[in-house]
Design a protein around this motif. Structure first.
Motif, PDB file in Angstrom:
ATOM      1  N   HIS A   1       0.844  -1.193   0.000  1.00 26.54           N
ATOM      2  CA  HIS A   1       0.000   0.000   0.000  1.00 26.54           C
ATOM      3  C   HIS A   1       0.881   1.245   0.000  1.00 26.54           C
ATOM      4  O   HIS A   1       1.608   1.497   0.955  1.00 26.54           O
ATOM      5  N   ARG A   2       0.815   1.994  -1.063  1.00 28.81           N
ATOM      6  CA  ARG A   2       1.586   3.226  -1.168  1.00 28.81           C
ATOM      7  C   ARG A   2       0.681   4.348  -1.655  1.00 28.81           C
ATOM      8  O   ARG A   2      -0.149   4.163  -2.536  1.00 28.81           O
ATOM      9  N   HIS A   3       0.883   5.526  -1.051  1.00 25.38           N
ATOM     10  CA  HIS A   3       0.139   6.696  -1.478  1.00 25.38           C
ATOM     11  C   HIS A   3       0.822   7.333  -2.685  1.00 25.38           C
ATOM     12  O   HIS A   3       2.018   7.176  -2.912  1.00 25.38           O
ATOM     13  N   ARG A   4       0.027   8.051  -3.421  1.00 25.46           N
ATOM     14  CA  ARG A   4       0.563   8.798  -4.557  1.00 25.46           C
ATOM     15  C   ARG A   4       0.989  10.177  -4.068  1.00 25.46           C
ATOM     16  O   ARG A   4       0.178  10.949  -3.559  1.00 25.46           O
ATOM     17  N   TRP A   5       2.270  10.468  -4.235  1.00 28.45           N
ATOM     18  CA  TRP A   5       2.797  11.734  -3.741  1.00 28.45           C
ATOM     19  C   TRP A   5       2.520  12.848  -4.739  1.00 28.45           C
ATOM     20  O   TRP A   5       2.727  12.708  -5.937  1.00 28.45           O
ATOM     21  N   SER A   6       2.070  13.974  -4.218  1.00 29.12           N
ATOM     22  CA  SER A   6       1.769  15.132  -5.046  1.00 29.12           C
ATOM     23  C   SER A   6       3.026  15.960  -5.275  1.00 29.12           C
ATOM     24  O   SER A   6       3.931  15.997  -4.435  1.00 29.12           O
ATOM     25  N   VAL A   7       3.054  16.641  -6.423  1.00 27.13           N
ATOM     26  CA  VAL A   7       4.182  17.527  -6.711  1.00 27.13           C
ATOM     27  C   VAL A   7       4.031  18.872  -6.016  1.00 27.13           C
ATOM     28  O   VAL A   7       4.950  19.696  -6.033  1.00 27.13           O
ATOM     29  N   ARG A   8       2.880  19.116  -5.373  1.00 27.10           N
ATOM     30  CA  ARG A   8       2.634  20.364  -4.650  1.00 27.10           C
ATOM     31  C   ARG A   8       2.902  21.563  -5.548  1.00 27.10           C
ATOM     32  O   ARG A   8       3.663  22.480  -5.215  1.00 27.10           O
ATOM     33  N   ARG A   9       2.274  21.580  -6.677  1.00 28.02           N
ATOM     34  CA  ARG A   9       2.587  22.612  -7.668  1.00 28.02           C
ATOM     35  C   ARG A   9       2.247  24.012  -7.192  1.00 28.02           C
ATOM     36  O   ARG A   9       3.084  24.919  -7.225  1.00 28.02           O
ATOM     37  N   TRP A  10       1.011  24.218  -6.742  1.00 29.96           N
ATOM     38  CA  TRP A  10       0.612  25.571  -6.368  1.00 29.96           C
ATOM     39  C   TRP A  10       1.330  26.083  -5.128  1.00 29.96           C
ATOM     40  O   TRP A  10       1.758  27.245  -5.106  1.00 29.96           O
ATOM     41  N   PRO A  11       1.485  25.299  -4.078  1.00 27.78           N
ATOM     42  CA  PRO A  11       2.306  25.813  -2.954  1.00 27.78           C
ATOM     43  C   PRO A  11       3.730  26.146  -3.381  1.00 27.78           C
ATOM     44  O   PRO A  11       4.303  27.149  -2.928  1.00 27.78           O
ATOM     45  N   ALA A  12       4.307  25.314  -4.225  1.00 28.46           N
ATOM     46  CA  ALA A  12       5.667  25.594  -4.683  1.00 28.46           C
ATOM     47  C   ALA A  12       5.716  26.883  -5.503  1.00 28.46           C
ATOM     48  O   ALA A  12       6.658  27.682  -5.379  1.00 28.46           O
ATOM     49  N   VAL A  13       4.712  27.122  -6.336  1.00 28.48           N
ATOM     50  CA  VAL A  13       4.663  28.340  -7.143  1.00 28.48           C
ATOM     51  C   VAL A  13       4.526  29.567  -6.255  1.00 28.48           C
ATOM     52  O   VAL A  13       5.225  30.576  -6.431  1.00 28.48           O
ATOM     53  N   VAL A  14       3.619  29.491  -5.262  1.00 26.27           N
ATOM     54  CA  VAL A  14       3.396  30.641  -4.386  1.00 26.27           C
ATOM     55  C   VAL A  14       4.648  30.960  -3.576  1.00 26.27           C
ATOM     56  O   VAL A  14       5.089  32.123  -3.502  1.00 26.27           O
ATOM     57  N   VAL A  15       5.229  29.945  -2.954  1.00 26.35           N
ATOM     58  CA  VAL A  15       6.429  30.177  -2.146  1.00 26.35           C
ATOM     59  C   VAL A  15       7.587  30.652  -3.022  1.00 26.35           C
ATOM     60  O   VAL A  15       8.356  31.548  -2.639  1.00 26.35           O
ATOM     61  N   GLY A  16       7.722  30.082  -4.203  1.00 25.92           N
ATOM     62  CA  GLY A  16       8.792  30.501  -5.104  1.00 25.92           C
ATOM     63  C   GLY A  16       8.648  31.954  -5.539  1.00 25.92           C
ATOM     64  O   GLY A  16       9.629  32.711  -5.560  1.00 25.92           O
ATOM     65  N   LEU A  17       7.417  32.365  -5.881  1.00 26.97           N
ATOM     66  CA  LEU A  17       7.205  33.751  -6.298  1.00 26.97           C
ATOM     67  C   LEU A  17       7.432  34.725  -5.146  1.00 26.97           C
ATOM     68  O   LEU A  17       8.033  35.796  -5.349  1.00 26.97           O
ATOM     69  N   LEU A  18       6.967  34.364  -3.947  1.00 25.78           N
ATOM     70  CA  LEU A  18       7.200  35.242  -2.798  1.00 25.78           C
ATOM     71  C   LEU A  18       8.690  35.357  -2.490  1.00 25.78           C
ATOM     72  O   LEU A  18       9.201  36.457  -2.223  1.00 25.78           O
ATOM     73  N   GLY A  19       9.398  34.242  -2.499  1.00 28.11           N
ATOM     74  CA  GLY A  19      10.833  34.291  -2.251  1.00 28.11           C
ATOM     75  C   GLY A  19      11.577  35.066  -3.316  1.00 28.11           C
ATOM     76  O   GLY A  19      12.505  35.840  -3.014  1.00 28.11           O
TER      77      GLY A  19
END
Length: 227
Positions: free
Chosen positions: A49-67
């Motif tokens: 049993h393994r979960h599918r890991w998300s790429v977290r696209r929108w959080p990464a975009v928001v944090v990247g743009l703020l930084g």
């Protein structure tokens, strides 16, 4: 022939006509029936049993743009000061505020709280897999991973539930650990309808090919009164 004679004839040993009897009124007044259990997978059907890991696209975009914006603004201000130009006003205001306000100031505590919550949110995104709307499936190959959309699984189970006699409508919600089923039955005993739903949906969950069978919670009720 009188009605009394008809009753006597129906009670004769050689008479094969069906005898109609009144059902138990207490059972007919039943308004709901519910049960919960976990369908069991046999060992050959089980799997990793393994979960599918998300790429977290929108959080990464928001944090990247703020930084990127903060770093670019700071770099521009430092370059301006190096070129004998006055620093931007926000640096003077920030310096004055940090010099005047103490650590127990409400604004300082509020800023620290926001920063801490943001950091905890980012850590939560790192340690959790995401994709909660997908269910891990069994796979015969070690390097092959398969997932099933929860809405598609709910649609399959709903179609199976609608085939049970007596079911008027049904609502199915599928999650990783639990399948909630709410059905409305307009005839048949509710316990009988629920037992059939338990069997049909248990087989349906096993047929989905999931690596871990979720618990099944079935509730059957009568239609609500109109008006």
């Amino acid at each position: 022939m009188s009605e009394r004679d008809d009753d006597n004839t129906a009670d004769r040993p050689g008479d094969t006509r069906p005898l109609l009897q009144k059902q138990n009124p207490d059972r007919l007044d039943q308004s709901a029936s519910a049960a919960s259990y976990t369908p069991v997978l046999t060992p050959p059907e089980g799997g990793e049993h393994r979960h599918r890991w998300s790429v977290r696209r929108w959080p990464a975009v928001v944090v990247g743009l703020l930084g990127l914006g903060a770093a670019g603004l700071l770099l521009y201000d430092v370059a301006a000061v190096r070129a004998d130009r006055p620093a931007m006003r926000w640096r003077h205001v920030l310096g004055e505020q940090l010099a005047e306000r103490s650590l127990d100031d409400p604004w300082v505590l509020a800023g620290a709280g926001v920063a801490a919550l943001l950091g905890l949110w980012l850590l939560l995104l790192v340690v959790t897999p995401g994709h909660r709307s997908t269910l891990a499936m069994r796979s015969g190959e070690q390097d092959v991973r398969a997932w099933l959309d929860a809405e598609a699984a709910a649609l399959v189970l709903r179609d199976r539930a609608m085939e049970v006699p007596g079911v008027r409508s049904v609502r199915v919600r599928v999650r990783r650990a639990k399948v909630d089923v709410r059905a409305v039955a307009h005839f048949r005993e509710l316990d009988d309808v629920r037992a059939d739903l338990d069997t049909v949906l248990g087989d349906g969950i096993a047929a989905l090919g999931l690596s871990r069978a979720p618990a099944l919670n079935v509730r059957v009720a009568r239609p609500g009164k109109r008006g």
